[in-house]
Design an enzyme around this catalytic site. Sequence first.
Site, mmCIF file in Angstrom:
data_model
loop_
_atom_site.group_PDB
_atom_site.id
_atom_site.type_symbol
_atom_site.label_atom_id
_atom_site.label_comp_id
_atom_site.label_asym_id
_atom_site.label_seq_id
_atom_site.Cartn_x
_atom_site.Cartn_y
_atom_site.Cartn_z
ATOM 1 N N CYS A 254 0.812 -1.218 0.000
ATOM 2 C CA CYS A 254 0.000 0.000 0.000
ATOM 3 C C CYS A 254 0.850 1.275 0.000
ATOM 4 O O CYS A 254 0.649 2.167 -0.827
ATOM 5 C CB CYS A 254 -0.990 -0.012 1.169
ATOM 6 S SG CYS A 254 -0.262 0.164 2.816
ATOM 7 N N HIS A 302 -2.673 1.572 6.803
ATOM 8 C CA HIS A 302 -3.012 1.385 5.395
ATOM 9 C C HIS A 302 -3.188 2.753 4.759
ATOM 10 O O HIS A 302 -3.636 3.706 5.404
ATOM 11 C CB HIS A 302 -4.301 0.573 5.237
ATOM 12 C CG HIS A 302 -4.582 0.196 3.808
ATOM 13 N ND1 HIS A 302 -3.929 -0.843 3.171
ATOM 14 C CD2 HIS A 302 -5.432 0.732 2.891
ATOM 15 C CE1 HIS A 302 -4.365 -0.935 1.923
ATOM 16 N NE2 HIS A 302 -5.269 0.013 1.720
ATOM 17 N N HIS A 314 -5.720 1.863 -4.439
ATOM 18 C CA HIS A 314 -4.793 1.361 -3.420
ATOM 19 C C HIS A 314 -4.386 -0.067 -3.764
ATOM 20 O O HIS A 314 -4.983 -0.709 -4.638
ATOM 21 C CB HIS A 314 -5.427 1.425 -2.027
ATOM 22 C CG HIS A 314 -6.565 0.457 -1.831
ATOM 23 N ND1 HIS A 314 -6.729 -0.314 -0.701
ATOM 24 C CD2 HIS A 314 -7.630 0.127 -2.636
ATOM 25 C CE1 HIS A 314 -7.812 -1.052 -0.795
ATOM 26 N NE2 HIS A 314 -8.377 -0.809 -1.957
#
Length: 338
Positions: A254, A302, A314
Amino acid sequence: MGSHRRPAPSFGSDRGAVAAVGLLSVTAAALGAVPAAATPHDDTRAEVDRLYEEAEKATEAYNAADERADDLRRRVRTAQDGIARQQERINTMRESLGPLAGAQYRSGGLDPSLALLLSDDPEDYLERASVLDRITAHQAGELRKLRGALRSLAQDRAEAARTLRALDRSREAVAAHKRTVEGKLAEARRLLNSLPPGERAAYDRATRSGRAHLYGPGAAAPASARAAAAVAAVRSALGRPYVWGASGPGAFDCSGLTQWAYAQAGVSLPRTSQAQRYAGRQVPLSEARPGDLVLYRSDASHVGMYVGNGQVIHAPYPGAPVRHDPVGMMPVSSVTRV
């Protein structure tokens, strides 16, 4: 990557939700009140969620440790280069001093005059005219320089040794985080593979459901030319695989994706999502514009990039390529404008 199935919207910690998820072998009593409609498959999907979330946190810890190891490796190389240059200078000084400097190697000891000069009390040398008579004033000055250079070299070597020890510890931390991530991901894959095909498809749909009422503005323009360039870059990565610890261009985790996308715009971002959280100005989600970084969970473990129309791009988790998802797919902790 990360856990995308969450309860009612919240910008705070989701630890309570995570704590409510137990291993499949844990009894219903240990989990507390379990809804009557719950099924073993529900428990399996919840456990996969938990494992992915924990693996992602470990991945960011791995990225941080790996970044520190890289920094330490650079420092070691710089120190070694400096030590080599100092050694060359010392060798040149010794050669210029000729027999006097070479005497320190004879018979396993030092020439008396050189030993005196390199002693802990150099002032004592000045008091001994019999020694000064043996060397010129120029030689005395050169010997003092040599003594200083030797001390500096010893200090640099000691610092390099400390840095090398720190590098060894950092490498051990990287390896430990790697083992943690691999273990959690292997268990998550095992659990997912235990689901019937229809349940696996349902799990993927559930991870993308999100919360529509947390969407940001629909058609806002990027806040800057560099944000627009980063959005173009992140769109070009759609479909590329998630690989933990990867930062492109063929695969990403990520934070590796957002770091790479902004690098294409000429902007250097930190490696971890936690550090990226502070890489710019924080803005409300309601004011998000394309190119803004959206950080998830209270620990910012994240990150995705807002691309407009209530969507982020993402790198979700292994097996799920870089893709669009609703911005409210899991609890948003902050939005950063780079």
